[in-house]
Design a protein around this motif. Structure first.
Motif, PDB file in Angstrom:
ATOM      1  N   UNK A  64      -2.060  -9.223  -3.593  1.00  0.00           N
ATOM      2  CA  UNK A  64      -1.451  -8.365  -2.575  1.00  0.00           C
ATOM      3  C   UNK A  64      -2.391  -8.201  -1.385  1.00  0.00           C
ATOM      4  N   UNK A  65      -3.662  -7.913  -1.661  1.00  0.00           N
ATOM      5  CA  UNK A  65      -4.641  -7.762  -0.581  1.00  0.00           C
ATOM      6  C   UNK A  65      -4.717  -9.036   0.243  1.00  0.00           C
ATOM      7  N   UNK A  66      -4.862 -10.179  -0.425  1.00  0.00           N
ATOM      8  CA  UNK A  66      -5.004 -11.439   0.298  1.00  0.00           C
ATOM      9  C   UNK A  66      -3.733 -11.775   1.064  1.00  0.00           C
ATOM     10  N   UNK A  67      -2.591 -11.519   0.465  1.00  0.00           N
ATOM     11  CA  UNK A  67      -1.315 -11.790   1.126  1.00  0.00           C
ATOM     12  C   UNK A  67      -1.228 -11.040   2.448  1.00  0.00           C
ATOM     13  N   UNK A  68      -1.603  -9.772   2.429  1.00  0.00           N
ATOM     14  CA  UNK A  68      -1.497  -8.966   3.642  1.00  0.00           C
ATOM     15  C   UNK A  68      -2.533  -9.361   4.684  1.00  0.00           C
ATOM     16  N   UNK A  69      -3.682  -9.851   4.239  1.00  0.00           N
ATOM     17  CA  UNK A  69      -4.687 -10.361   5.183  1.00  0.00           C
ATOM     18  C   UNK A  69      -4.138 -11.588   5.913  1.00  0.00           C
ATOM     19  N   UNK A  70      -3.507 -12.479   5.169  1.00  0.00           N
ATOM     20  CA  UNK A  70      -2.900 -13.654   5.798  1.00  0.00           C
ATOM     21  C   UNK A  70      -1.807 -13.250   6.782  1.00  0.00           C
ATOM     22  N   UNK A  71      -0.917 -12.368   6.341  1.00  0.00           N
ATOM     23  CA  UNK A  71       0.184 -11.953   7.208  1.00  0.00           C
ATOM     24  C   UNK A  71      -0.333 -11.310   8.494  1.00  0.00           C
ATOM     25  N   UNK A  72      -1.412 -10.541   8.389  1.00  0.00           N
ATOM     26  CA  UNK A  72      -1.973  -9.864   9.558  1.00  0.00           C
ATOM     27  C   UNK A  72      -2.472 -10.855  10.609  1.00  0.00           C
ATOM     28  N   UNK A  73      -2.870 -12.046  10.157  1.00  0.00           N
ATOM     29  CA  UNK A  73      -3.380 -13.055  11.086  1.00  0.00           C
ATOM     30  C   UNK A  73      -2.333 -14.126  11.419  1.00  0.00           C
ATOM     31  N   UNK A  74      -1.082 -13.851  11.045  1.00  0.00           N
ATOM     32  CA  UNK A  74      -0.003 -14.764  11.399  1.00  0.00           C
ATOM     33  C   UNK A  74       0.095 -15.990  10.512  1.00  0.00           C
ATOM     34  N   UNK A  75      -0.539 -15.938   9.320  1.00  0.00           N
ATOM     35  CA  UNK A  75      -0.464 -17.043   8.359  1.00  0.00           C
ATOM     36  C   UNK A  75       0.622 -16.709   7.332  1.00  0.00           C
ATOM     37  N   UNK A  76       1.579 -17.597   7.159  1.00  0.00           N
ATOM     38  CA  UNK A  76       2.693 -17.342   6.240  1.00  0.00           C
ATOM     39  C   UNK A  76       2.210 -17.406   4.796  1.00  0.00           C
ATOM     40  N   UNK A  77       2.492 -16.360   4.044  1.00  0.00           N
ATOM     41  CA  UNK A  77       1.995 -16.264   2.666  1.00  0.00           C
ATOM     42  C   UNK A  77       2.955 -15.459   1.812  1.00  0.00           C
ATOM     43  N   UNK A  78       2.920 -15.736   0.524  1.00  0.00           N
ATOM     44  CA  UNK A  78       3.654 -14.956  -0.475  1.00  0.00           C
ATOM     45  C   UNK A  78       2.765 -14.761  -1.691  1.00  0.00           C
ATOM     46  N   UNK A  79       2.997 -13.700  -2.437  1.00  0.00           N
ATOM     47  CA  UNK A  79       2.369 -13.650  -3.754  1.00  0.00           C
ATOM     48  C   UNK A  79       3.429 -13.987  -4.795  1.00  0.00           C
ATOM     49  N   UNK A  80       2.999 -14.766  -5.775  1.00  0.00           N
ATOM     50  CA  UNK A  80       3.907 -15.334  -6.772  1.00  0.00           C
ATOM     51  C   UNK A  80       3.497 -14.861  -8.157  1.00  0.00           C
ATOM     52  N   UNK A  81       4.412 -14.231  -8.867  1.00  0.00           N
ATOM     53  CA  UNK A  81       4.162 -13.866 -10.260  1.00  0.00           C
ATOM     54  C   UNK A  81       4.509 -15.064 -11.135  1.00  0.00           C
ATOM     55  N   UNK A  82       3.494 -15.595 -11.808  1.00  0.00           N
ATOM     56  CA  UNK A  82       3.648 -16.783 -12.650  1.00  0.00           C
ATOM     57  C   UNK A  82       3.775 -16.329 -14.100  1.00  0.00           C
ATOM     58  N   UNK A  83       4.922 -16.626 -14.709  1.00  0.00           N
ATOM     59  CA  UNK A  83       5.238 -16.061 -16.022  1.00  0.00           C
ATOM     60  C   UNK A  83       5.512 -17.140 -17.060  1.00  0.00           C
ATOM     61  N   UNK A  84       5.317 -16.795 -18.339  1.00  0.00           N
ATOM     62  CA  UNK A  84       5.647 -17.737 -19.416  1.00  0.00           C
ATOM     63  C   UNK A  84       7.150 -17.773 -19.681  1.00  0.00           C
ATOM     64  N   UNK A  85       7.547 -18.552 -20.669  1.00  0.00           N
ATOM     65  CA  UNK A  85       8.964 -18.698 -21.011  1.00  0.00           C
ATOM     66  C   UNK A  85       9.537 -17.386 -21.557  1.00  0.00           C
ATOM     67  N   UNK A  86       8.741 -16.669 -22.337  1.00  0.00           N
ATOM     68  CA  UNK A  86       9.231 -15.460 -22.992  1.00  0.00           C
ATOM     69  C   UNK A  86       9.519 -14.362 -21.964  1.00  0.00           C
ATOM     70  N   UNK A  87      10.525 -13.547 -22.234  1.00  0.00           N
ATOM     71  CA  UNK A  87      10.789 -12.413 -21.354  1.00  0.00           C
ATOM     72  C   UNK A  87       9.883 -11.230 -21.689  1.00  0.00           C
ATOM     73  N   UNK A  88       9.463 -11.125 -22.934  1.00  0.00           N
ATOM     74  CA  UNK A  88       8.481 -10.107 -23.322  1.00  0.00           C
ATOM     75  C   UNK A  88       7.137 -10.796 -23.508  1.00  0.00           C
ATOM     76  N   UNK A  98       0.487 -20.238   0.193  1.00  0.00           N
ATOM     77  CA  UNK A  98       0.195 -20.079   1.611  1.00  0.00           C
ATOM     78  C   UNK A  98       0.674 -21.314   2.348  1.00  0.00           C
ATOM     79  N   UNK A  99       1.381 -21.101   3.455  1.00  0.00           N
ATOM     80  CA  UNK A  99       1.915 -22.238   4.187  1.00  0.00           C
ATOM     81  C   UNK A  99       0.928 -22.711   5.235  1.00  0.00           C
ATOM     82  N   UNK A 100       0.501 -23.947   5.101  1.00  0.00           N
ATOM     83  CA  UNK A 100      -0.375 -24.564   6.088  1.00  0.00           C
ATOM     84  C   UNK A 100       0.468 -25.322   7.107  1.00  0.00           C
ATOM     85  N   UNK A 101       0.429 -24.873   8.348  1.00  0.00           N
ATOM     86  CA  UNK A 101       1.163 -25.586   9.407  1.00  0.00           C
ATOM     87  C   UNK A 101       0.532 -26.946   9.662  1.00  0.00           C
TER      88      UNK A 101
END
Length: 235
Positions: A64-88, A98-101
């Motif tokens: 979250x911190x890094x995502x907002x740092x990128x957004x503040x400088x005009x760099x397109x970014x998302x944070x992604x929750x990477x999960x296993x197959x199980x729901x629990x 992060x999108x590199x132009x």
């Protein structure tokens, strides 16, 4: 608090700025996977809390911190929750895409482990490509200085082929990548979209709404099997 992100990012090219910010967040805030999340979950408050309380935060808050740092400088970014197959599950991981132009592609950025991923030719890879290469058994290269809290170097075999291979089955991100997404205030509405394979164990519903009576926040969860939609190129 002024984070002085311009000076942190430096005056180099786009990729150097992306990596400088990742290294900075990694070195500024230690990872503590068992920590409780602070009430205010934005970059300024998270950095402040970690300094004042001499504490760490989990991978979600680091991303979250890094995502907002990128957004503040005009760099397109998302944070992604990477999960296993199980729901629990007891363990998942959150990183940034992060999108590199300059490269015209999304790239894998992980502030928890100060890591990025390449192919055998040194080409930077995104989450989609890493996942595909893991499935096909194709070569992957982890940066040599990938580490946990500046104490333990990470190996490709553990980090990618064991830990992340388990956690790349389902992927979720907020529909809108913006500042202060997960600070819960009454009346707030937050939407997430999850990418899951066709053989995922819970396919539906494609749209689910819920509310938290304690915080007064409304959540909307979308599910999709369409990777092109999930990895769409920013406009």
């Amino acid at each position: 608090m002024n984070l002085k992100l311009d000076s942190v990012a430096g005056k180099g090219n786009e990729l150097s700025k992306i990596f400088n910010l990742m290294h900075w967040v990694h070195n500024l805030i230690r990872h503590d996977g068992s920590s409780d999340n602070p009430t205010l979950k934005n970059a300024i408050e998270l950095v402040k809390v970690c300094r004042e309380q001499n504490r760490g935060v989990n991978c979600r808050m680091l991303a979250t911190v890094l995502n907002e740092c990128y957004l503040a400088l005009g760099i397109t970014s998302r944070y992604i929750t990477c999960m296993p197959r199980e729901t629990n599950f007891d363990d998942c991981h959150v990183i940034n895409m992060v999108y590199s132009k300059d490269l015209s592609k999304w790239i894998w950025i992980d502030p928890t482990f100060d890591s990025y991923v390449m192919d055998e030719k040194g080409t930077l890879l995104g989450i989609k490509e890493v996942r595909e290469r893991l499935i096909k058994g194709q070569p992957l290269v982890l940066n040599a200085d990938a580490n946990w809290n500046r104490t333990a170097l990470q190996s490709k075999e553990y980090y990618l082929q064991t830990y992340m291979a388990k956690n790349l089955y389902r992927l979720e991100t907020p529909v809108i990548s913006q500042y202060d997404t997960e600070t819960w205030t009454r009346g707030k509405e937050v939407s997430y979209v999850e990418l899951l394979p066709l053989d995922g164990i819970v396919q539906g519903p494609q749209k689910r709404e819920s509310s938290n009576p304690k915080t007064g926040v409304k959540f909307i969860h979308f599910k999709t099997n369409n990777p092109e939609l999930f990895w769409t190129t920013p406009k």
